[in-house]
Scaffold this active site. Structure first.
Site, PDB file in Angstrom:
ATOM      1  N   VAL A 643       0.854  -1.186   0.000  1.00  0.00           N
ATOM      2  CA  VAL A 643       0.000   0.000   0.000  1.00  0.00           C
ATOM      3  C   VAL A 643       0.890   1.235   0.000  1.00  0.00           C
ATOM      4  O   VAL A 643       1.842   1.325   0.789  1.00  0.00           O
ATOM      5  CB  VAL A 643      -0.933   0.019   1.235  1.00  0.00           C
ATOM      6  CG1 VAL A 643      -1.809   1.263   1.214  1.00  0.00           C
ATOM      7  CG2 VAL A 643      -1.797  -1.227   1.260  1.00  0.00           C
ATOM      8  N   ASP A 753     -16.270 -10.254   5.287  1.00  0.00           N
ATOM      9  CA  ASP A 753     -14.975 -10.093   5.956  1.00  0.00           C
ATOM     10  C   ASP A 753     -14.978  -8.858   6.852  1.00  0.00           C
ATOM     11  O   ASP A 753     -14.036  -8.064   6.834  1.00  0.00           O
ATOM     12  CB  ASP A 753     -13.849 -10.016   4.926  1.00  0.00           C
ATOM     13  CG  ASP A 753     -12.476 -10.311   5.548  1.00  0.00           C
ATOM     14  OD1 ASP A 753     -12.435 -10.923   6.628  1.00  0.00           O
ATOM     15  OD2 ASP A 753     -11.458  -9.922   4.962  1.00  0.00           O
TER      16      ASP A 753
END
Length: 961
Positions: A643, A753
């Site tokens: 990221v 999730d």
């Protein structure tokens, strides 16, 4: 000429393939499945409904040589020259439909396993034709109708498991012919009539489980003649007016006698001659008279005679039983004094306990000291002794029903190993105290069907030794992740099996293929020896992480016949010259092709995707935004990839998730996230700015969230702890985001999730749900307008947040998200992680709540808080985490309850704006959040393992669902 070279290569390849095919045909007749069995398997497939496509390869090739899912064959051809099916292993595969009568044509099969599916209809009588059958495993379905009489003529049947179905009718008398059968597991059905006394002829029967049926008539005294019977469990039937036969005292090998709630009457027989008796439950009957005073077995752990009509005094023989865990005589008419020797002579270690329940009798006083040793609990409510003002321990007169807490806990010590970050999909192995390492475990759902104890804690080490010995594993390869008592009582566990670590070579992170197959066979073939104390077991699921689908390449258990091998060898010699002539050309062409692929990877790729309404960035644009993905711009890394913090030309700061090559998230999750977020707009959902799908790259560009993940803010590393009001605001925002997914999105969406690391916080600590790579569309109405209640899917998600029912059944519902959100709520209250050092947050908070110590688990970093609001919020969280799906609230109810708690909050405890949006208000799409110059936390990546693809019950091949 190039054309001539290509032409010659093609001709050579054709010749090579023809010769090789010819070689394989030599002896091919010796290496195929018997045609009748092939037809039978195809007929079986036609009557089954396979929503998860587990049996999709049943229409390709030969069953034995092409490795049809769940079909195991003999290692060599039989006397007729054909391969034959040895096992049909279709455990826990979400199959419905019915069982075909063609099963009877699998004439040499030994194991028939359809456990834990949704199969309905009756049991085909044709199964009685399979004289080779050893294990008939049909439990955990919706089968109806009677038991076929033909099953009683199976000469080699070792085990019949039909429990947890809807079987009706009586037990056929023909079952008395099952001379090799050791296990009758027929509990939890609707079987009626009398137990046939002819069953007393069974010479090897060990376990006779018929509890929770509709049996009636007399209790046959003839059962005492079974020479090897160790467990007789007939609870919850109706033997009205029947007494317990005196002959039952002659069952010399009996370990457990359980006749709870059978409408029995008369006296308790003398059981002192059963020298190994470890568990006695005769509760909830109409037994009368006095309790026999003869000495019971020194192995007894549990005596439950509660809820009868017993009179007289408490026998002295109940004192001095060395391993007694529970003595329950409640709700009788016992009188006289209570001998303190029941507990004073006990020496208990830290894991041992004793419960003595004498409630609601006519007991007047205690002989001896009332001081209880540690780990001894005494219940006396409803006795005259409790009216004695001189009683030194008034708490003894409380009610047990208000304080029952079943001991349940993960067990392994991890003190020698500190938690560490493991690369996905590996996890920290808590089983090695000498060398901590990351490994990929095998996940096993396991249940003891009739354990011989009331408290598991003293037996944990013994169980670990028993199971690892049975599996032929080292002691430290087993980790008990959790265990829980269920109705029965039965003991359900989740186990992890870890590979052996080799410290000298720093290897052993994975089981090899053969070891995975061997361990599975040990469970599914019931090769683990029986245990006196632990009783029979059942396998609920055998789950493999994604990485084992890569290494667990299917190999045929049928092998190749000798004729086929000779043919292949001869054919190989025949083509050797041809092969040598073309091998050089092939090598050169492969090398050239590989070189071109590598050199063009950054120049060409597949056609990029196009999604309306979402900006498509070029690789160059995102490279410029991150200074060519400089390491200084990297803010985190996870299983998906890295990221980066980037700044677009207009000054907008974004977070860019860049998939690494061969990313575990994969293209499907990449597309799912883009397609879903492109049409989802809510202030509590993270906004997708755009994506990049070119030059071999897959990147997602999100709005930047300067306050990182909720998990980061709850961790001890967070410098500024959050107040309860801030946490409640985050809970409300998260719940509203999920409610939008369930009710306002079109079609609705199950996130799948939900976890603290997927809830992001903007500069004002507004919660935004993120990461939709695992999300699934909710069911849509069928042709009749009915909406299915669930989506059948492979289990995905993060351990600790997974809905237990979804884990076992593969049925994903909106309540699966509710469960996960409930775990997040518990994190908000406690600061704990879902699973840490073997402790499960749901279990830990439940125990604290039931013991009245709930505020002991509240996060001390939260500061002062209104206790009433905290207690209501915790109660809501535990409701969300109920194991039964129907017991959980809907998301609408969750949001309303959090709103109600918010309104209750006193102004002095707020610290944030108290204005809220109501649950009925439809939200308008929020604008992109303003850019921020720094990133305090990593907003998209956590160290949590996520996205594990759990595949249950597929034998021998492991296929995606």
């Amino acid at each position: 000429m190039p054309t001539a070279r290509v032409w010659s290569w093609a001709v050579g390849a054709v010749i090579l393939m023809w010769l090789f095919r010819s070689s394989l045909l030599v002896g091919a007749q010796d290496g195929i499945t018997h045609p009748a069995e092939v037809r039978a398997l195809r007929a079986i497939r036609r009557t089954l409904v396979d929503n998860n496509k587990n049996l999709s390869n049943w229409n390709r090739g030969d069953p034995c040589t092409s490795n049809w899912t769940g079909v195991l064959c003999f290692n060599s051809t039989q006397d007729d020259g054909y391969l034959h099916v040895r096992e049909l292993q279709l455990l826990n595969m979400n199959l419905s439909g019915s069982l075909s009568s063609e099963l009877g044509l699998l004439s040499r099969i030994q194991i028939l396993n359809f456990m834990w599916n949704d199969i309905s209809g009756s049991i085909p009588k044709e199964i009685g034709n399979i004289t080779s059958l050893e294990l008939l495993l049909l439990n955990g379905n919706h089968l109806t109708g009677p038991l076929p009489e033909e099953i009683g003529y199976l000469p080699n049947l070792d085990r019949i498991q039909i429990d947890q179905n809807n079987i009706s009718g009586s037990i056929p008398r023909s079952f008395a012919n099952l001379n090799k059968t050791k296990h009758f597991h027929m509990n939890n059905n609707s079987i009626s009539g009398q137990i046939p006394p002819e069953l007393a002829r069974l010479p090897y029967l060990v376990h006779f489980l018929l509890d929770n049926n509709n049996l009636s008539g007399r209790l046959p005294p003839e059962l005492s003649r079974m020479p090897n019977l160790t467990i007789l469990q007939l609870d919850n039937n109706n033997f009205e007016g029947t007494t317990i036969p005196d002959s039952y005292g002659n069952m010399s090998k009996l370990l457990k006698l359980s006749l709870r709630n059978c409408n029995l009457q008369g006296p308790i027989p003398d059981l002192s001659r059963i020298r190994q008796l470890g568990y006695l439950d005769l509760s909830s009957n109409r037994l009368n008279g006095t309790i026999p005073t003869n000495q019971l077995s020194q192995n007894i752990t549990t005596i439950d005679l509660s809820n009868n009509e017993l009179t007289g005094s408490i026998p002295v023989n109940f004192s001095g039983l060395p391993i007694l865990q529970e003595l329950s005589l409640a709700n009788n008419s016992l009188n006289g004094s209570i001998p303190s020797s029941l507990w004073q002579n006990k020496t208990l270690n830290a894991t041992e306990s004793l419960i003595v329940d004498l409630e609601n009798n006519m007991l007047t006083d205690i002989l001896g000291s009332t001081n209880l040793p540690p780990n001894v609990t005494l219940w006396l409510k409803g006795n005259p002794v409790c009216s004695n003002n001189n009683l030194s321990l008034p708490q003894l007169c409380a009610s047990r029903s208000d304080n029952v807490v079943r001991s349940q806990s993960a067990t392994n010590s991890t003190a020698a190993c500190q938690p560490q970050s493991c690369p996905f999909p590996f996890e920290y192995s808590p089983t090695s105290n000498l060398s901590c390492f990351c490994a990929a475990p095998l996940l096993v759902g396991y249940r003891l069907k009739s354990p011989g104890f009331s408290d598991f804690l003293p037996y944990i080490s013994r169980f670990e030794e028993y199971l690892t010995n049975g599996l032929e594993l080292d002691f430290n390869q087993l980790y008990i992740d959790s265990f829980e008592w269920k109705k029965g009582p039965r003991l359900k566990m989740y186990l992890k099996l870890y590979p052996v670590y080799n410290a000298s070579s720093n290897t052993g992170n994975l089981f090899n293929k053969n070891e995975v197959q061997r361990i599975r066979r040990m469970f599914t073939g019931w090769h683990i020896p029986d245990s006196d104390i632990f009783g029979p077991y059942e396998l609920l699921n055998f789950t493999l992480l994604d990485i084992y689908r890569d290494v667990f390449v299917t190999t045929s258990k049928s092998g190749i016949s000798t004729g086929a091998l000779i043919g292949i060898v001869l054919g190989g010699i025949a083509v050797a010259v041809t092969l040598s002539a073309v091998v050089t050309l092939l090598i050169l062409r492969v090398r050239l092709r590989n070189y071109r692929v590598v050199s063009k990877r950054r120049q060409t790729s597949k056609s990029p995707i196009k999604i309306d309404g979402v900006k498509s960035f070029t690789y160059t644009e995102l490279g410029m935004a991150t200074n060519n993905f400089n390491s200084s711009a990297q803010v985190g890394q996870g299983g998906y990839g890295k990221v980066y913090r980037g700044t677009l030309p207009d000054g907008l700061v974004v977070a860019i998730k860049r998939a690494q090559e061969g990313s575990l998230q994969g293209e499907r999750e990449f597309l799912t996230e883009i397609q879903l977020l492109s049409r989802l707009h809510h202030r509590n959902l993270v906004s997708l700015i755009g994506y990049c799908d070119e030059e071999g790259e897959q990147m997602l560009v999100y709005e930047f969230m300067s306050n990182g993940t909720l998990r980061d803010n709850l961790s001890a590393k967070s410098k500024e702890p959050m107040s309860f009001a801030m946490r409640l605001k985050i809970a409300l925002g998260s719940a509203k985001g999920i409610l939008y997914l369930h009710t306002e999105a079109d079609p609705p969406i199950f996130h799948r999730d939900i976890k603290a690391s997927n809830i992001l916080l903007d500069p004002k600590f507004t919660a935004k749900v993120a990461d939709f790579g695992l999300s699934r569309l909710a069911p849509v109405p069928d042709v009749e307008g009915a909406v299915p209640a669930h989506v059948s899917t492979v289990v995905k998600g993060t351990p600790g947040y997974l809905d237990p029912e979804y884990f076992l059944t593969h049925k994903l519902t909106d309540k699966s998200d509710v469960y996960s959100l409930g775990v997040v709520f518990l994190e908000l209250l406690t600061g704990m992680q879902p699973i840490s050092h073997g402790k499960n947050i749901v279990r830990e908070v439940n125990v604290a709540y039931q013991s009245g110590m709930v505020f002991s688990v509240i996060d001390g970093r939260m500061g002062s808080y209104p206790s009433e609001c905290v207690e209501k919020f915790l109660t809501l969280a535990l409701k969300c985490c109920q194991e039964e799906t129907d017991s959980r609230p809907s998301m609408v109810d969750v949001v309303r309850e959090v709103e109600n708690i918010w309104v209750m909050m006193p102004e002095s405890n707020m610290g944030v704006s108290k204005s809220i949006d109501t649950v009925d208000e439809k939200m308008t799409p929020p604008p992109p959040s303003s850019s921020s110059s720094s990133m305090v936390k990593n907003p998209y990546v956590s160290s949590d393992v996520s996205g594990s693809d759990l595949v249950s019950g597929v034998i021998p091949s492991i296929t995606p669902r």
